[in-house]
Design an enzyme around this catalytic site. Structure first.
Site, PDB file in Angstrom:
ATOM      1  CG  LEU A   2     -37.927  18.771   5.251  1.00 36.77           C
ATOM      2  CD1 LEU A   2     -37.531  17.829   4.109  1.00 36.77           C
ATOM      3  CD2 LEU A   2     -37.263  20.132   5.075  1.00 36.77           C
ATOM      4  N   GLY A  23     -44.111  24.121   2.528  1.00 36.17           N
ATOM      5  CA  GLY A  23     -43.337  25.313   2.125  1.00 36.17           C
ATOM      6  C   GLY A  23     -41.963  24.899   1.610  1.00 36.17           C
ATOM      7  CG  HIS A  24     -39.112  23.260   4.359  1.00 37.89           C
ATOM      8  ND1 HIS A  24     -39.775  22.873   5.497  1.00 37.89           N
ATOM      9  CD2 HIS A  24     -38.244  24.229   4.744  1.00 37.89           C
ATOM     10  CE1 HIS A  24     -39.338  23.574   6.531  1.00 37.89           C
ATOM     11  NE2 HIS A  24     -38.408  24.408   6.094  1.00 37.89           N
ATOM     12  N   GLY A  78     -37.718  31.086   0.512  1.00 38.52           N
ATOM     13  CA  GLY A  78     -39.144  31.387   0.588  1.00 38.52           C
ATOM     14  C   GLY A  78     -39.409  32.852   0.908  1.00 38.52           C
ATOM     15  CD  GLN A  79     -41.776  37.521  -0.410  1.00 35.59           C
ATOM     16  OE1 GLN A  79     -40.936  37.464  -1.317  1.00 35.59           O
ATOM     17  NE2 GLN A  79     -41.866  38.527   0.426  1.00 35.59           N
ATOM     18  CE  LYS A  80     -43.322  31.806   8.133  1.00 36.44           C
ATOM     19  NZ  LYS A  80     -42.083  31.377   8.684  1.00 36.44           N
TER      20      LYS A  80
HETATM   21  P1  AMP Z   1     -36.467  27.087   7.554  1.00 33.75           P
HETATM   22  O1  AMP Z   1     -36.340  25.606   7.589  1.00 33.75           O
HETATM   23  O2  AMP Z   1     -37.628  27.618   8.344  1.00 33.75           O
HETATM   24  O3  AMP Z   1     -35.165  27.795   7.827  1.00 33.75           O
HETATM   25  O4  AMP Z   1     -36.831  27.453   6.044  1.00 33.75           O
HETATM   26  C1  AMP Z   1     -36.062  27.016   4.972  1.00 33.75           C
HETATM   27  C2  AMP Z   1     -36.514  27.714   3.712  1.00 33.75           C
HETATM   28  O5  AMP Z   1     -37.897  27.421   3.486  1.00 33.75           O
HETATM   29  C3  AMP Z   1     -36.401  29.241   3.791  1.00 33.75           C
HETATM   30  O6  AMP Z   1     -35.997  29.734   2.524  1.00 33.75           O
HETATM   31  C4  AMP Z   1     -37.813  29.659   4.118  1.00 33.75           C
HETATM   32  O7  AMP Z   1     -38.116  30.968   3.681  1.00 33.75           O
HETATM   33  C5  AMP Z   1     -38.600  28.645   3.329  1.00 33.75           C
HETATM   34  N1  AMP Z   1     -39.964  28.524   3.865  1.00 33.75           N
HETATM   35  C6  AMP Z   1     -40.321  28.313   5.152  1.00 33.75           C
HETATM   36  N2  AMP Z   1     -41.673  28.319   5.279  1.00 33.75           N
HETATM   37  C7  AMP Z   1     -42.170  28.545   4.032  1.00 33.75           C
HETATM   38  C8  AMP Z   1     -43.489  28.672   3.509  1.00 33.75           C
HETATM   39  N3  AMP Z   1     -44.572  28.571   4.265  1.00 33.75           N
HETATM   40  N4  AMP Z   1     -43.624  28.898   2.174  1.00 33.75           N
HETATM   41  C9  AMP Z   1     -42.520  29.004   1.381  1.00 33.75           C
HETATM   42  N5  AMP Z   1     -41.254  28.897   1.822  1.00 33.75           N
HETATM   43  C10 AMP Z   1     -41.078  28.675   3.126  1.00 33.75           C
END
Ligand code: AMP
Length: 281
Positions: A33, A36-37, A147-149
């Site tokens: 985490l 962003g998370h 996330g919009q990312k």
């Molecule tokens: P992940 O663990 O990378 O699969 O991401 C889990 C959630 O966190 C997904 O909805 C991603 O889009 C979101 N997420 C990842 N990085 C960011 C970030 N920098 N800003 C906002 N949300 C993020």
């Protein structure tokens, strides 16, 4: 806060929460985490009575030769961070728990998954939509947070929720960035110090595209070329794609008008980074 690894115990807990009439906010993640998370989790906590996250590195969404094995994992650290933002439950199943032998059901969104990351990572979104469907079925959330990312992922999942009549509210929140603009990502950990320094160029190129458009440039090829030139100044960057697509159907545009998504995927060594912005003209 409780960490649950098996589906039977999760179901029991979710039934208890529902019986009390509490609303559930859910944030699916692959763990390791970062801010962003945590921003998704803080909003989920604020908007719901009970906040659930999942931590599951989903093998189904990784292609051959991708980083499934190397993907960073640290449950103890994640538990500490999740607790600090008021998480009530972490669901962290094993691969066998999610995909027991003989598993054979998949959820596929057509069209929206063809371009951008879908083109370079065949099967990736099939893995995402399948695991997220399973997680939604298990957690029964009232609201889910993404996330919009991962812009294309959010579009694809939103479409899946609509097409399959899933009874939940789908919320997309802004990308959280480092001081130099690099989008936070668990994969940033892979970058060498020099690659990390250069990676700031990705957001710089997106901002440059925005400036060009604000100044009146409408030709997609010209904008993409300007972005590519800027990124190429970072000697270690290898561009996978730079695309400017329609915000509704994710189809490539020739000229910019209306709302568009500018998205890119760039590799630094073996590390593949993505980023995007949405623009309204
Ligand atoms: P992940 O663990 O990378 O699969 O991401 C889990 C959630 O966190 C997904 O909805 C991603 O889009 C979101 N997420 C990842 N990085 C960011 C970030 N920098 N800003 C906002 N949300 C993020």
């Amino acid at each position: 806060m409780e960490t649950i690894k098996d589906i039977a115990r999760l179901r029991e807990k979710i039934r208890e929460v529902k019986k009390k009439g509490l609303s559930i906010g859910f944030v699916p993640t692959m763990g390791y985490l970062h801010e962003g998370h945590l921003s998704l989790m803080k909003t989920a906590k604020k908007e719901n009575d009970f906040m659930v996250i999942s931590i599951f590195v989903n093998p189904l969404q990784f292609g051959a030769g991708e980083d499934f094995e190397e993907y960073p994992r640290d449950l103890a650290r994640d538990e500490m961070l999740a607790r600090s933002v008021g998480c009530d439950l972490i669901f962290s199943p094993s691969v066998k728990e999610m995909y027991p032998s003989g598993y054979g059901t998949f959820v596929e969104v057509k069209k929206l998954t063809e371009g951008l990351c879908g083109a370079s990572r065949p099967g990736h979104f099939l893995g995402v939509t399948t695991v997220v469907t399973k997680l939604f079925n298990l957690v029964s959330p009232d609201r889910v947070y993404f996330g919009q990312k991962d812009a294309q992922q959010a579009f694809v999942l939103k479409k899946m929720v609509r097409d399959l009549n899933m009874d939940l509210e789908f919320i997309v929140l802004p990308t959280i960035r480092e001081a130099d603009g690099l989008a936070m990502s668990s994969r940033n950990k892979y970058l060498t110090p020099e690659q990390r320094k250069q990676a700031g160029v990705l957001y710089k190129s997106l901002k440059h595209a925005r400036e060009l458009i604000v100044e009146g440039e409408r030709n997609v090829e010209v904008i993409k070329q300007a972005m590519a030139n800027l990124i190429s100044e970072a000697g270690m960057a290898e561009i996978e794609y730079i695309e400017i697509v329609d915000k509704e159907n994710l189809k490539p545009l020739l000229t910019v008008n209306g709302e568009c998504l500018i998205a890119l995927a760039v590799k630094f060594g073996q590390t593949r980074l993505i980023d995007n912005i949405i623009l309204e003209v």
